[in-house]
Motif scaffolding. Sequence first.
Motif, PDB file in Angstrom:
ATOM      1  N   UNK A  15       0.856  -1.183   0.098  1.00 40.92           N
ATOM      2  CA  UNK A  15      -0.018  -0.002  -0.054  1.00 40.92           C
ATOM      3  C   UNK A  15       0.701   1.512   0.040  1.00 40.92           C
ATOM      4  N   UNK A  16       2.294   1.051   0.107  1.00 36.98           N
ATOM      5  CA  UNK A  16       2.972   2.354  -0.150  1.00 36.98           C
ATOM      6  C   UNK A  16       2.701   3.037  -1.217  1.00 36.98           C
ATOM      7  N   UNK A  17       2.765   4.213  -1.289  1.00 38.53           N
ATOM      8  CA  UNK A  17       2.608   5.214  -2.874  1.00 38.53           C
ATOM      9  C   UNK A  17       3.744   6.062  -2.673  1.00 38.53           C
ATOM     10  N   UNK A  18       3.956   6.267  -4.284  1.00 37.70           N
ATOM     11  CA  UNK A  18       4.989   7.274  -4.400  1.00 37.70           C
ATOM     12  C   UNK A  18       4.646   7.899  -5.771  1.00 37.70           C
ATOM     13  N   UNK A  19       4.954   9.183  -5.603  1.00 36.71           N
ATOM     14  CA  UNK A  19       4.677  10.038  -6.989  1.00 36.71           C
ATOM     15  C   UNK A  19       3.304  10.866  -6.841  1.00 36.71           C
ATOM     16  N   UNK A  20       3.071  11.460  -7.929  1.00 35.12           N
ATOM     17  CA  UNK A  20       1.838  12.303  -8.243  1.00 35.12           C
ATOM     18  C   UNK A  20       1.428  12.507  -9.519  1.00 35.12           C
ATOM     19  N   UNK A  21       0.230  12.453  -9.805  1.00 34.90           N
ATOM     20  CA  UNK A  21      -0.180  12.667 -11.339  1.00 34.90           C
ATOM     21  C   UNK A  21      -0.945  13.932 -11.519  1.00 34.90           C
ATOM     22  N   UNK A  22      -1.623  14.453 -10.375  1.00 38.99           N
ATOM     23  CA  UNK A  22      -2.381  15.690 -10.601  1.00 38.99           C
ATOM     24  C   UNK A  22      -2.280  16.631  -9.416  1.00 38.99           C
ATOM     25  N   UNK A  23      -1.153  16.678  -8.932  1.00 39.89           N
ATOM     26  CA  UNK A  23      -1.113  17.684  -7.624  1.00 39.89           C
ATOM     27  C   UNK A  23      -2.366  17.465  -6.768  1.00 39.89           C
ATOM     28  N   UNK A  24      -2.935  16.219  -6.646  1.00 40.72           N
ATOM     29  CA  UNK A  24      -3.813  16.003  -5.537  1.00 40.72           C
ATOM     30  C   UNK A  24      -5.265  15.796  -5.833  1.00 40.72           C
ATOM     31  N   UNK A  25      -5.674  16.284  -7.063  1.00 37.92           N
ATOM     32  CA  UNK A  25      -7.171  16.074  -7.541  1.00 37.92           C
ATOM     33  C   UNK A  25      -7.630  14.923  -7.552  1.00 37.92           C
ATOM     34  N   UNK A  26      -6.945  14.046  -8.280  1.00 40.57           N
ATOM     35  CA  UNK A  26      -7.411  12.679  -8.431  1.00 40.57           C
ATOM     36  C   UNK A  26      -6.644  11.547  -7.689  1.00 40.57           C
ATOM     37  N   UNK A  27      -5.785  11.813  -7.012  1.00 37.32           N
ATOM     38  CA  UNK A  27      -4.875  10.983  -6.445  1.00 37.32           C
ATOM     39  C   UNK A  27      -5.523   9.767  -5.804  1.00 37.32           C
ATOM     40  N   UNK A  28      -6.576  10.059  -4.935  1.00 36.15           N
ATOM     41  CA  UNK A  28      -7.201   8.890  -4.182  1.00 36.15           C
ATOM     42  C   UNK A  28      -7.816   7.809  -5.213  1.00 36.15           C
ATOM     43  N   UNK A  29      -8.621   8.300  -6.321  1.00 32.56           N
ATOM     44  CA  UNK A  29      -9.121   7.483  -7.279  1.00 32.56           C
ATOM     45  C   UNK A  29      -8.208   6.627  -7.954  1.00 32.56           C
ATOM     46  N   UNK A  30      -6.960   7.287  -8.249  1.00 33.85           N
ATOM     47  CA  UNK A  30      -5.920   6.597  -9.086  1.00 33.85           C
ATOM     48  C   UNK A  30      -5.271   5.420  -8.091  1.00 33.85           C
ATOM     49  N   UNK A  31      -5.035   6.044  -6.848  1.00 33.32           N
ATOM     50  CA  UNK A  31      -4.734   4.795  -5.712  1.00 33.32           C
ATOM     51  C   UNK A  31      -5.492   3.662  -5.885  1.00 33.32           C
ATOM     52  N   UNK A  32      -6.725   3.844  -5.914  1.00 34.26           N
ATOM     53  CA  UNK A  32      -7.758   2.672  -5.638  1.00 34.26           C
ATOM     54  C   UNK A  32      -7.767   1.942  -7.066  1.00 34.26           C
ATOM     55  N   UNK A  33      -7.503   2.523  -8.207  1.00 32.75           N
ATOM     56  CA  UNK A  33      -7.404   1.649  -9.562  1.00 32.75           C
ATOM     57  C   UNK A  33      -5.920   1.073  -9.317  1.00 32.75           C
ATOM     58  N   UNK A  34      -4.936   1.532  -8.676  1.00 31.21           N
ATOM     59  CA  UNK A  34      -3.791   0.626  -8.771  1.00 31.21           C
ATOM     60  C   UNK A  34      -3.966  -0.245  -7.795  1.00 31.21           C
ATOM     61  N   UNK A  35      -4.357  -0.151  -6.596  1.00 29.81           N
ATOM     62  CA  UNK A  35      -4.872  -1.500  -5.692  1.00 29.81           C
ATOM     63  C   UNK A  35      -5.555  -2.588  -6.391  1.00 29.81           C
ATOM     64  N   UNK A  36      -6.505  -2.061  -7.240  1.00 28.96           N
ATOM     65  CA  UNK A  36      -7.295  -3.044  -7.877  1.00 28.96           C
ATOM     66  C   UNK A  36      -6.527  -3.718  -8.937  1.00 28.96           C
ATOM     67  N   UNK A  37      -5.615  -3.117  -9.884  1.00 25.24           N
ATOM     68  CA  UNK A  37      -4.993  -3.815 -10.727  1.00 25.24           C
ATOM     69  C   UNK A  37      -3.874  -4.824 -10.047  1.00 25.24           C
TER      70      UNK A  37
END
Length: 389
Positions: free
Chosen positions: A44-66
Amino acid sequence: MLNIADTLHLWCHEGRPFALAAVVQVSGSAPLPPGTSLAVNADGDCIGSISGGCVEAAVYDLCRGVLDHRGAPARARFGYSDDAFAVGLTCGGEIDVLVQRVAPESRPHLVAALEDAVQGRPVAIAQIVDGPPGLLGRTLHVSGGGSGYEGTLGDVDQEQNVAAQARALLRAGRGGRIEIRGKAETCPEPFSVLVHTRAPRPRMLIFGAVDFAAALSRAGRFLGYRVTVCDARPVFATAARFPHADEVVVDWPHRYLAATDVDARTAVCVLTHDAKFDIPLLRLALSLPIGYTGAMGSRRTHADRLDRLRTAGVTEEQLSRLSSPIGLDLGAGTPEETAVSITAEIIAHANQASGLPLSRRAGPIHRPVLASGRAETIPADPTPSTRTS
């Protein structure tokens, strides 16, 4: 993905699989460019950012699912939303994100690419981001030297084509998208490749060991340049006076420039104020494939310098590449303010931007990125903005 190469390299050597989310396309105004990545490992460790915070939580969930379900690569698009409970970008643009699972043991070429990046060697990673599901997420490792590559995209001719174009982008010091036509025998559908690059730091060559050079060397290093200060006078050209420069050279400026490596990302800043140094140096600099050449001096000094350069055989086309007096009009007075003025002009020149206040420019703040890797040129708004407080 190379923006988080250090951590990904560590996870690979620890044998830890991870999900990698990369911005693969940007439309309109968006906070971060294509290639910017976020990764999540099995803990569950996370590194980096793709939006400056706007959609990070949703992308994190996508990553965990994949990652948890060992699923196929997934695509997601995020755009503007004014719903307080919806996931979206606040800047008004759209980003496409590709999420894929990476198992280090099955991608030794990717581990090698991350090793190159961590060791400071030039490297490109070509990643299929659009196309047949069976190819989505495949990568090539293209090193800076030679013509070889590692990895597979499924067809040798297409791989060689991608590797050659990726190497060209690497030489230019930027990433970009490559569109590949389908091949009837092996891959009839076209596909798109995003090239991530880690190139050596661009060079900033500062000629003239003066107070302005001390401030400029600090600003240049802050911006990621490999900074050299050169002056023919050993009493002034010392490492103690320029602690932020990567190297301090005692030599005649034109002689040093003739013997060193430059390219289209190099910035040459002439601060010497002395014709015996300036003229032979600028005559040479304006004949080389240098990205930016600027010279300090008053309007009177500039006019005299142009006359001398014309007499020395410099053409009008070459003179048009000279930024003199150097810098943008910021009303700078101190060496530190002047350094900001100069570096602001270098940034604007590199990005083919106007240098105008954003309040005077039409269009989105974050300019669309073209396939070449450069930002789209947007014309200035001819009508001054009328803002009220």
